[in-house]
Design a protein around this motif. Structure first.
Motif, PDB file in Angstrom:
ATOM      1  N   HIS A  10     -13.066   7.614  11.222  1.00 17.17           N
ATOM      2  CA  HIS A  10     -13.513   6.216  11.275  1.00 17.17           C
ATOM      3  C   HIS A  10     -12.789   5.344  10.247  1.00 17.17           C
ATOM      4  N   TYR A  11     -11.902   5.946   9.478  1.00 13.98           N
ATOM      5  CA  TYR A  11     -11.142   5.197   8.479  1.00 13.98           C
ATOM      6  C   TYR A  11      -9.652   5.444   8.776  1.00 13.98           C
TER       7      TYR A  11
ATOM      8  N   TRP B   8      -4.098  11.248   7.551  1.00 12.59           N
ATOM      9  CA  TRP B   8      -3.647  12.233   6.564  1.00 12.59           C
ATOM     10  C   TRP B   8      -3.298  13.553   7.230  1.00 12.59           C
TER      11      TRP B   8
ATOM     12  N   ARG C 208       0.879  -1.170   0.000  1.00 17.54           N
ATOM     13  CA  ARG C 208       0.000   0.000   0.000  1.00 17.54           C
ATOM     14  C   ARG C 208       0.913   1.214   0.000  1.00 17.54           C
ATOM     15  N   ASP C 209       0.716   2.105  -0.953  1.00 16.06           N
ATOM     16  CA  ASP C 209       1.657   3.213  -1.106  1.00 16.06           C
ATOM     17  C   ASP C 209       0.962   4.383  -1.794  1.00 16.06           C
ATOM     18  N   THR C 210       1.531   5.558  -1.647  1.00 20.89           N
ATOM     19  CA  THR C 210       1.065   6.738  -2.374  1.00 20.89           C
ATOM     20  C   THR C 210       2.201   7.738  -2.484  1.00 20.89           C
TER      21      THR C 210
ATOM     22  N   LEU D  75     -12.588  11.898   0.831  1.00 20.89           N
ATOM     23  CA  LEU D  75     -13.323  10.675   1.189  1.00 20.89           C
ATOM     24  C   LEU D  75     -12.832   9.475   0.377  1.00 20.89           C
ATOM     25  N   MET D  76     -12.357   9.737  -0.836  1.00 26.32           N
ATOM     26  CA  MET D  76     -11.863   8.639  -1.682  1.00 26.32           C
ATOM     27  C   MET D  76     -10.458   8.210  -1.273  1.00 26.32           C
ATOM     28  N   LEU D  77      -9.833   8.972  -0.388  1.00 23.67           N
ATOM     29  CA  LEU D  77      -8.475   8.625   0.059  1.00 23.67           C
ATOM     30  C   LEU D  77      -8.516   7.992   1.456  1.00 23.67           C
ATOM     31  N   ARG D  78      -9.685   7.490   1.850  1.00 18.43           N
ATOM     32  CA  ARG D  78      -9.864   7.002   3.228  1.00 18.43           C
ATOM     33  C   ARG D  78      -9.139   5.696   3.505  1.00 18.43           C
ATOM     34  N   GLU D  79      -8.675   4.998   2.451  1.00 14.79           N
ATOM     35  CA  GLU D  79      -7.964   3.725   2.670  1.00 14.79           C
ATOM     36  C   GLU D  79      -6.490   3.938   3.006  1.00 14.79           C
ATOM     37  N   HIS D  80      -6.084   5.178   3.234  1.00 16.96           N
ATOM     38  CA  HIS D  80      -4.688   5.462   3.554  1.00 16.96           C
ATOM     39  C   HIS D  80      -4.277   4.699   4.817  1.00 16.96           C
ATOM     40  N   ALA D  81      -3.002   4.341   4.885  1.00 21.82           N
ATOM     41  CA  ALA D  81      -2.529   3.511   6.001  1.00 21.82           C
ATOM     42  C   ALA D  81      -2.305   4.319   7.285  1.00 21.82           C
TER      43      ALA D  81
END
Lengths: 345, 345
Positions: free
Chosen positions: B167-168, B143, B113-115, B134-140
């Protein structure tokens, strides 16, 4: 020109795969087209889409490298129409703008501002099923939005889309009940009956109902074409197949059902998350009591529903056309949905 | 394969237009690449993008019909980097997932998982600048999000993204002040100084500040490369060019500035909306005191900033390469940004 430029520039048409669920047995006195109800898969992926922006699992890596054995997918949504002009959007994914570009029938261009989306129905309040509503805020009129009281509560509190949209196009909440009553007011769908079916999955992580679920947090839909007599059962999120759900699946001609993950511990094994499939409200495909077993049990010898998986997570090995898991599905007559598929029911 | 399939399938590269603002005068003791700060246009359109999902104005119609004189654009966002690996995302548009696919440098694939996005900065709380969060909520990890107190208040109340993301992946609010202090903590940008500049535009329609604006509802950015000594002024929303703003523009080498609408009454004349440009917080390009006049006044004879319009609305005639309005811009040495443009400053 870049590929991305093309995608933006073109009124691009997706590969429309026509799937007639039952070809024979149409009454002779009606032209076939009048019998038809179309269900189009706008997005066949789970939240995050495929590839997922931050993921480098084998599936996402191969897709970015243009490997021939994987195909990209946008996030979970379907659309239903009988006349091909007016569509019920079921779930509004974060990819809705891309999906409208990919499906030109959703923009019939009859007026300077126009849309083929006549109303919106939500099966839950998950971010991947509702965020697209914000991208549709330029609508000329308040959106009719069908949602259960539980979903509408989440969209009025934790993720207050209802209030947000009131400052743009506005919304008209149309209450979905889970007492077996069909949805009213969908006059643009000719001779179609849609009935919400309460089921066990999960409310979104941001919802107060996440840990203690309420009836109506998640629904499936029984979608019936009253002309052809055919039935579809749609459930993109399904954590447990209770007897009533099994009966709906059993009686359907087409089952479009949760295929999020292959294995209960898939995300953990790949090092992507600490969550099991059941933690997220999804019954895994494989294993004892898994979705494959459930789907295998459907049918009565003379009549078996067509079985198609939707809401596929980017990590799921069935996304690889040449994987053993995909071959297993094929042996069980289970298909994997792709964006742009059309089912004529 | 469909065009949309291609767009999803491919690690597609946008046409990268390299624009070196000032080519000469680099100190001899440093290799040129070390001097470089890159600013990449991820999205050059205003809210709704181009084409807009529900719009059939001449521009959107021609784009859908593949006319050669228009080019598609995603919604407003830029990214800044000095090493080409770690990027500051400035505004998170609803098209962020498409933008990440279009700009592979934002997904360096170093880990499962990376960005390439190291932090996020918001210039306002408009839906077209924040929904992508909201679309970047899977970040490890949580943010880091830079925002003024006013913007953060909107994102904690009317559009509670801060709470939703908790919550993410979680968020770490880093406060932007508008007292002339540069932004701290952007260590991944080598020898770059970014200073928020308060300006007059509009808070979002959903904000309590919409009618009575507060300082910090909208900011521009002074972005300085301390190695090359070059300055960029960025303001995707700008309703009034006050003296301090004019001075920043005057002193810049590159001005990336609000080009939303050509005319104050453009939306009304096209029958698209009842709102004037100024109602939405955007100074129109044409007319007395318009943005063209402002940009014309910049420069001191020996040195004139490069002038590039961003945040272009789908209705704006400058989007047509062959329009009289585009020719007018060319005569005034004003460019129109396209997605994928890179400025090396």
């Amino acid at each position: 020109m870049s590929i991305s430029g093309l995608a933006l520039k073109s009124r691009c048409t997706s590969p429309i795969v026509n799937h007639t669920v039952f070809k024979g047995a149409r009454p002779r006195f009606l032209p076939g087209t009048l019998l038809s109800m179309k269900i189009k898969i706008l997005g066949s992926a789970a939240g995050g889409g495929f590839p997922q922006w931050n993921c480098n699992c084998p599936n996402c890596r191969d897709l970015r490298n243009d490997a021939p054995n994987v195909t990209g997918r946008t996030q979970s949504s379907i659309a239903v129409s009988t006349n091909g002009q007016d569509w019920l959007l079921v779930n509004a994914s974060p990819d809705i703008l891309q999906q409208i570009r990919n499906n030109p029938e959703l923009q019939p261009a009859r007026h300077i501002r126009d849309t083929g989306i006549a109303a919106i129905l939500l099966t839950d309040a998950q971010i991947d099923h509702v965020t697209g509503l914000l991208m549709l805020r330029e609508h000329a009129r308040p959106w009719p939005i069908y949602a259960t009281p539980s979903v509408w509560h989440d969209l009025s509190t934790g993720f207050p889309i209802a209030n947000l949209l009131s400052h743009y196009c506005g919304v008209e909440h149309r209450r979905l009940d889970t007492d077996g009553q069909p949805v009213g007011g969908l006059d643009f769908l000719d001779q179609v009956r849609i009935t919400p079916v309460p089921l066990k999955s999960k409310a979104p992580p941001y919802s107060p109902n996440r840990t203690q679920g309420k009836v109506g947090d998640n629904i499936g839909l029984l979608i019936e074409n009253l002309r052809s007599g055919k039935r579809v059962f749609y459930a993109p999120g399904l954590g447990e197949v209770e007897p009533a759900i099994r009966q709906h699946m059993q009686q359907a001609d087409l089952v479009l059902v949760d295929g999020t993950l292959w294995a209960e511990d898939e995300m953990i094994r790949l090092g992507l998350s600490g969550k099991k499939s059941s933690d997220m409200g999804h019954l895994a495909l494989s294993g004892t009591g898994g979705m494959i077993e459930v789907l295998d049990s459907l049918g009565d010898g003379t009549r078996t529903p067509r079985k198609v998986l939707v809401h596929i997570n980017n990590s799921n090995p069935v996304l690889r056309h040449d994987s053993p898991e995909r071959a297993t599905l094929q042996r069980h007559n289970i298909e994997v949905a792709e964006d742009g598929m059309v089912f004529e029911v």
